[in-house]
Design an enzyme around this catalytic site. Sequence first.
Site, PDB file in Angstrom:
ATOM      1  N   CYS A 147       0.545  -1.487  -0.128  1.00  0.00           N
ATOM      2  CA  CYS A 147       0.744   0.384  -0.201  1.00  0.00           C
ATOM      3  C   CYS A 147       1.227   1.360  -0.222  1.00  0.00           C
ATOM      4  O   CYS A 147       1.975   1.176   0.524  1.00  0.00           O
ATOM      5  CB  CYS A 147      -0.959  -0.003   1.203  1.00  0.00           C
ATOM      6  SG  CYS A 147      -1.897   1.545   1.259  1.00  0.00           S
ATOM      7  N   CYS A 175       0.009   4.243   6.639  1.00  0.00           N
ATOM      8  CA  CYS A 175      -0.877   4.019   8.215  1.00  0.00           C
ATOM      9  C   CYS A 175       0.295   3.114   9.230  1.00  0.00           C
ATOM     10  O   CYS A 175       0.178   2.480   8.660  1.00  0.00           O
ATOM     11  CB  CYS A 175      -2.124   3.319   7.695  1.00  0.00           C
ATOM     12  SG  CYS A 175      -3.521   4.047   7.446  1.00  0.00           S
ATOM     13  N   CYS A 214      -0.240  -0.466  10.804  1.00  0.00           N
ATOM     14  CA  CYS A 214      -0.531  -1.638   9.296  1.00  0.00           C
ATOM     15  C   CYS A 214       0.491  -2.458   8.647  1.00  0.00           C
ATOM     16  O   CYS A 214       1.302  -1.901   8.466  1.00  0.00           O
ATOM     17  CB  CYS A 214      -1.423  -0.959   7.988  1.00  0.00           C
ATOM     18  SG  CYS A 214      -2.341  -1.767   7.147  1.00  0.00           S
ATOM     19  N   CYS A 246     -16.251  -9.717   3.960  1.00  0.00           N
ATOM     20  CA  CYS A 246     -16.233  -8.972   4.231  1.00  0.00           C
ATOM     21  C   CYS A 246     -14.563  -8.759   2.638  1.00  0.00           C
ATOM     22  O   CYS A 246     -14.371  -9.511   3.008  1.00  0.00           O
ATOM     23  CB  CYS A 246     -15.573  -8.221   5.336  1.00  0.00           C
ATOM     24  SG  CYS A 246     -16.908  -8.652   6.073  1.00  0.00           S
ATOM     25  N   CYS A 257     -19.836  -6.314   2.538  1.00  0.00           N
ATOM     26  CA  CYS A 257     -19.422  -5.620   2.687  1.00  0.00           C
ATOM     27  C   CYS A 257     -18.077  -5.049   2.007  1.00  0.00           C
ATOM     28  O   CYS A 257     -17.400  -5.877   1.901  1.00  0.00           O
ATOM     29  CB  CYS A 257     -19.092  -5.113   4.252  1.00  0.00           C
ATOM     30  SG  CYS A 257     -18.300  -4.357   5.052  1.00  0.00           S
ATOM     31  N   CYS A 283     -19.916   0.890   7.893  1.00  0.00           N
ATOM     32  CA  CYS A 283     -19.573  -0.055   8.921  1.00  0.00           C
ATOM     33  C   CYS A 283     -18.092   0.927   9.050  1.00  0.00           C
ATOM     34  O   CYS A 283     -17.638   0.837   8.324  1.00  0.00           O
ATOM     35  CB  CYS A 283     -18.486  -1.095   8.495  1.00  0.00           C
ATOM     36  SG  CYS A 283     -18.137  -2.032   9.910  1.00  0.00           S
ATOM     37  N   ARG A 322     -18.696  -5.081  16.962  1.00  0.00           N
ATOM     38  CA  ARG A 322     -18.251  -5.923  16.841  1.00  0.00           C
ATOM     39  C   ARG A 322     -16.339  -6.516  17.140  1.00  0.00           C
ATOM     40  O   ARG A 322     -16.072  -4.788  16.891  1.00  0.00           O
ATOM     41  CB  ARG A 322     -18.290  -6.450  15.148  1.00  0.00           C
ATOM     42  CG  ARG A 322     -17.007  -7.242  15.069  1.00  0.00           C
ATOM     43  CD  ARG A 322     -17.222  -7.443  13.183  1.00  0.00           C
ATOM     44  NE  ARG A 322     -18.421  -7.023  12.493  1.00  0.00           N
ATOM     45  CZ  ARG A 322     -18.623  -6.358  10.853  1.00  0.00           C
ATOM     46  NH1 ARG A 322     -16.599  -6.293  10.432  1.00  0.00           N
ATOM     47  NH2 ARG A 322     -19.677  -5.976  10.749  1.00  0.00           N
TER      48      ARG A 322
HETATM   49  S1  SF4 Z   1      -4.938   0.481   6.217  1.00  0.00           S
HETATM   50 FE1  SF4 Z   1      -2.927  -0.120   5.611  1.00  0.00          FE
HETATM   51  S2  SF4 Z   1      -4.456  -1.044   3.484  1.00  0.00           S
HETATM   52 FE2  SF4 Z   1      -5.087   0.341   4.629  1.00  0.00          FE
HETATM   53  S3  SF4 Z   1      -4.758   2.425   3.649  1.00  0.00           S
HETATM   54 FE3  SF4 Z   1      -3.797   2.166   5.361  1.00  0.00          FE
HETATM   55  S4  SF4 Z   1      -1.651   1.203   4.867  1.00  0.00           S
HETATM   56 FE4  SF4 Z   1      -2.813   1.266   2.908  1.00  0.00          FE
END
Ligand code: SF4
Length: 404
Positions: A65, A69, A72, A109, A142, A202, A272
């Site tokens: 990605c 974040c 993540c 999901c 979802c 959600c 959840r």
């Molecule tokens: S949560 Fe993870 S997969 Fe989703 S946008 Fe952020 S870095 Fe990318």
Amino acid sequence: MDLLDTLTAKGLRGEVPTREEALAVLATTDDELLDVVAAAGKVRRRWFGRRVKLNYLVNLKSGLCPEDCSYCSQRLGSKAEILKYTWLKPEQAADAARAGVAGGAKRVCLVASGRGPTDRDIDRVTDTMAAIKDADPEVEICVCLGLLSDNQAERLKAAGADAYNHNLNTSENTYGTITKTHTYADRVDTVQKAHGAGLSACSGLIAGMGETDEDLVDVVFALRELGSDSVPVNFLIPFEGTPLAKEWNLTPQRCLRILAMVRFVNPDTEVRIAGGREVHLRSMQPLGLHIANSIFLGDYLTSEGQAGQADLDMIKDAGFEVEGAGEATLPRHRADVAEAAAPAGSCGSAASACGSGGGCGPCGGHSHGAPEAAPVTEGTDDGLREDLVKVRRRGAGTELAPNA
Ligand code: SF4
């Protein structure tokens, strides 16, 4: 205890507590914990009986990605040794979804890593949803694809999606310490786009990122105000190779208090238990079922959960029952609200609540930033259970059977 009597009475009436009452739940002691769970349990049973909704994650596209974040394992620069693959073909995703439905899941999901979908990605997901619904027209779907552009929510709705997941994750105040490549406002905008298109919204949070009690209460009230039909509560899985790898801030008791606070603020909303259930609640998972009315079955996006059969056994042993395909998740008055939010001409599909479970999916990391956050004192070395963090090596994107 006056606090719990007040919260129970309000919850049974579907009323939201004050911010001070929500904070007080998080400040209760271990001696009070079973009373807190019992009070939240009364509210849970008032609106959801003893039903547990099962949701099943299919990671359509894993890793790589461009977003950052910090919780993540799929983020930009992540060193976590997760599965990395590009879009599953519709029939591959449908095979994975079938395993989850056969295991008892009511909702599938569909999650893909990334900042947000291209129009071509919406086409791919449209084909995938058609393949899933061809095999099982009753299954709820979802979708979780990141930030939505104009008209993409409407296209997903027209293609048969029931819900859209996009988590706020943490408070507006601390969001900038967790992620730099998009903003809290971006996330709110996508939840509103989904809701406005008639998709069940959600949206949830991640606890354990170094946030304060005030941050947790802020994000939970924000989710209530946004009208989220389903609130996934993720407990940070501190993945090695992410900035938050060393953040072990949670105990089972803390997790139960957080779940109870979320329940009191969202008495008639699907709550959840999402990513991190096995890692942080551990042997206290069954107590969580007295508060939350929904869990994920089997594995998460990039980490493995306990065996799907163990989930089913836990539900039965604790005296709960799996929610059937024909049963509405939300109380009738909440369904009415969701239907009213749908645009004219949209059928609304509000009887369901949503699914998925993480920022795109359940979840991992913590707030290495969070400079203003008060030190979390509950979690100590006692909570450090790196042995429970298992990278997913089976199911979607592999040759091995899914865990369902
Ligand atoms: S949560 Fe993870 S997969 Fe989703 S946008 Fe952020 S870095 Fe990318």
